[in-house]
Design a protein around this motif. Structure first.
Motif, PDB file in Angstrom:
ATOM      1  N   TYR A  15       0.822  -1.213   0.000  1.00 55.74           N
ATOM      2  CA  TYR A  15       0.000   0.000   0.000  1.00 55.74           C
ATOM      3  C   TYR A  15       0.858   1.265   0.000  1.00 55.74           C
ATOM      4  O   TYR A  15       0.526   2.245  -0.669  1.00 55.74           O
ATOM      5  CB  TYR A  15      -0.970  -0.006   1.178  1.00 55.74           C
ATOM      6  CG  TYR A  15      -2.060  -1.038   1.047  1.00 55.74           C
ATOM      7  CD1 TYR A  15      -2.783  -1.182  -0.135  1.00 55.74           C
ATOM      8  CD2 TYR A  15      -2.367  -1.896   2.091  1.00 55.74           C
ATOM      9  CE1 TYR A  15      -3.774  -2.135  -0.263  1.00 55.74           C
ATOM     10  CE2 TYR A  15      -3.366  -2.854   1.973  1.00 55.74           C
ATOM     11  CZ  TYR A  15      -4.063  -2.969   0.794  1.00 55.74           C
ATOM     12  OH  TYR A  15      -5.047  -3.912   0.659  1.00 55.74           O
ATOM     13  N   ILE A  16       1.960   1.247   0.730  1.00 57.37           N
ATOM     14  CA  ILE A  16       2.872   2.398   0.713  1.00 57.37           C
ATOM     15  C   ILE A  16       3.431   2.588  -0.694  1.00 57.37           C
ATOM     16  O   ILE A  16       3.488   3.705  -1.206  1.00 57.37           O
ATOM     17  CB  ILE A  16       4.006   2.220   1.746  1.00 57.37           C
ATOM     18  CG1 ILE A  16       3.448   2.351   3.167  1.00 57.37           C
ATOM     19  CG2 ILE A  16       5.125   3.228   1.509  1.00 57.37           C
ATOM     20  CD1 ILE A  16       4.436   1.969   4.252  1.00 57.37           C
ATOM     21  N   SER A  17       3.840   1.492  -1.328  1.00 56.94           N
ATOM     22  CA  SER A  17       4.415   1.575  -2.671  1.00 56.94           C
ATOM     23  C   SER A  17       3.421   2.113  -3.691  1.00 56.94           C
ATOM     24  O   SER A  17       3.763   2.962  -4.515  1.00 56.94           O
ATOM     25  CB  SER A  17       4.928   0.206  -3.118  1.00 56.94           C
ATOM     26  OG  SER A  17       5.969  -0.230  -2.287  1.00 56.94           O
ATOM     27  N   ILE A  18       2.175   1.640  -3.638  1.00 57.20           N
ATOM     28  CA  ILE A  18       1.193   2.133  -4.605  1.00 57.20           C
ATOM     29  C   ILE A  18       0.844   3.583  -4.292  1.00 57.20           C
ATOM     30  O   ILE A  18       0.568   4.373  -5.199  1.00 57.20           O
ATOM     31  CB  ILE A  18      -0.055   1.223  -4.689  1.00 57.20           C
ATOM     32  CG1 ILE A  18      -0.770   1.430  -6.035  1.00 57.20           C
ATOM     33  CG2 ILE A  18      -1.009   1.464  -3.559  1.00 57.20           C
ATOM     34  CD1 ILE A  18      -0.005   1.050  -7.250  1.00 57.20           C
ATOM     35  N   GLY A  19       0.880   3.958  -3.022  1.00 54.51           N
ATOM     36  CA  GLY A  19       0.674   5.360  -2.659  1.00 54.51           C
ATOM     37  C   GLY A  19       1.764   6.249  -3.228  1.00 54.51           C
ATOM     38  O   GLY A  19       1.488   7.324  -3.777  1.00 54.51           O
ATOM     39  N   LEU A  20       3.007   5.798  -3.130  1.00 58.07           N
ATOM     40  CA  LEU A  20       4.120   6.562  -3.710  1.00 58.07           C
ATOM     41  C   LEU A  20       4.006   6.619  -5.234  1.00 58.07           C
ATOM     42  O   LEU A  20       4.321   7.643  -5.841  1.00 58.07           O
ATOM     43  CB  LEU A  20       5.460   5.950  -3.292  1.00 58.07           C
ATOM     44  CG  LEU A  20       5.826   6.137  -1.820  1.00 58.07           C
ATOM     45  CD1 LEU A  20       7.054   5.305  -1.469  1.00 58.07           C
ATOM     46  CD2 LEU A  20       6.064   7.601  -1.497  1.00 58.07           C
ATOM     47  N   ALA A  22       1.195   6.608  -6.893  1.00 54.31           N
ATOM     48  CA  ALA A  22       0.123   7.568  -7.173  1.00 54.31           C
ATOM     49  C   ALA A  22       0.626   9.005  -7.024  1.00 54.31           C
ATOM     50  O   ALA A  22       0.309   9.876  -7.834  1.00 54.31           O
ATOM     51  CB  ALA A  22      -1.067   7.324  -6.245  1.00 54.31           C
ATOM     52  N   ILE A  23       1.430   9.242  -6.007  1.00 51.56           N
ATOM     53  CA  ILE A  23       2.022  10.575  -5.835  1.00 51.56           C
ATOM     54  C   ILE A  23       2.939  10.882  -7.017  1.00 51.56           C
ATOM     55  O   ILE A  23       2.980  12.003  -7.517  1.00 51.56           O
ATOM     56  CB  ILE A  23       2.777  10.666  -4.495  1.00 51.56           C
ATOM     57  CG1 ILE A  23       1.792  10.594  -3.331  1.00 51.56           C
ATOM     58  CG2 ILE A  23       3.597  11.950  -4.417  1.00 51.56           C
ATOM     59  CD1 ILE A  23       2.450  10.402  -1.971  1.00 51.56           C
ATOM     60  N   THR A  32       6.936   6.686 -11.239  1.00 46.77           N
ATOM     61  CA  THR A  32       5.775   5.851 -10.934  1.00 46.77           C
ATOM     62  C   THR A  32       6.050   4.361 -11.143  1.00 46.77           C
ATOM     63  O   THR A  32       5.735   3.536 -10.278  1.00 46.77           O
ATOM     64  CB  THR A  32       4.582   6.285 -11.817  1.00 46.77           C
ATOM     65  OG1 THR A  32       4.329   7.656 -11.568  1.00 46.77           O
ATOM     66  CG2 THR A  32       3.342   5.486 -11.499  1.00 46.77           C
ATOM     67  N   ALA A  39       4.981  -2.436  -5.563  1.00 44.89           N
ATOM     68  CA  ALA A  39       3.662  -2.722  -4.993  1.00 44.89           C
ATOM     69  C   ALA A  39       3.187  -4.100  -5.438  1.00 44.89           C
ATOM     70  O   ALA A  39       2.642  -4.868  -4.627  1.00 44.89           O
ATOM     71  CB  ALA A  39       2.657  -1.646  -5.408  1.00 44.89           C
TER      72      ALA A  39
END
Length: 122
Positions: A15-20, A22-23, A32, A39
């Motif tokens: 979840y942290i990886s997909i959040g990064l 997305a950012i 990305t 992720a």
């Protein structure tokens, strides 16, 4: 460490990886594609449902499948990532960032760019 806590750790990392990732879509400083691939890796270890969702995602799925099947990164993704990192570093320079910030960020970005550019493309 129990199996459940290991899965929870991988799930959190996914979840942290997909959040990064997305950012990174909106912030040029973060590429990305590497975060999407991370992720997918972590989700595969900790959350089969999330891994399945990523693999079926219309945007992220093709990059994940290409990486898993052939270890290739699309040329467009490489060029975009490298251009955005160069632009970000140039903005840091133009805004007067401290030398240590320029050295650390430049080293990190050069490492990521080197890795991306040495992977096969299609």
């Amino acid at each position: 460490m129990t199996v459940q806590s290991g899965k929870t750790g991988f799930r959190v990392l996914a979840y942290i990886s997909i959040g990064l990732a997305a950012i990174g879509v909106v912030l040029p400083l973060l590429p990305t594609t590497p975060f999407v691939l991370l992720a997918a890796y972590f989700a595969g270890k900790g959350s089969p449902a999330f891994a399945s969702w990523l693999e079926r995602h219309p945007t992220f799925g093709p990059a994940i499948r290409d990486w898993r099947q052939s270890r290739v990164i699309p040329l467009k993704a490489k060029m975009l990532a490298c251009s955005m990192m160069l632009l970000s570093w140039g903005m840091l320079c133009a805004l007067g960032a401290a030398a240590i910030v320029l050295v650390i960020s430049g080293t990190f970005m050069a490492g990521v760019a080197s890795y991306l550019l040495t992977r096969p493309s299609y």
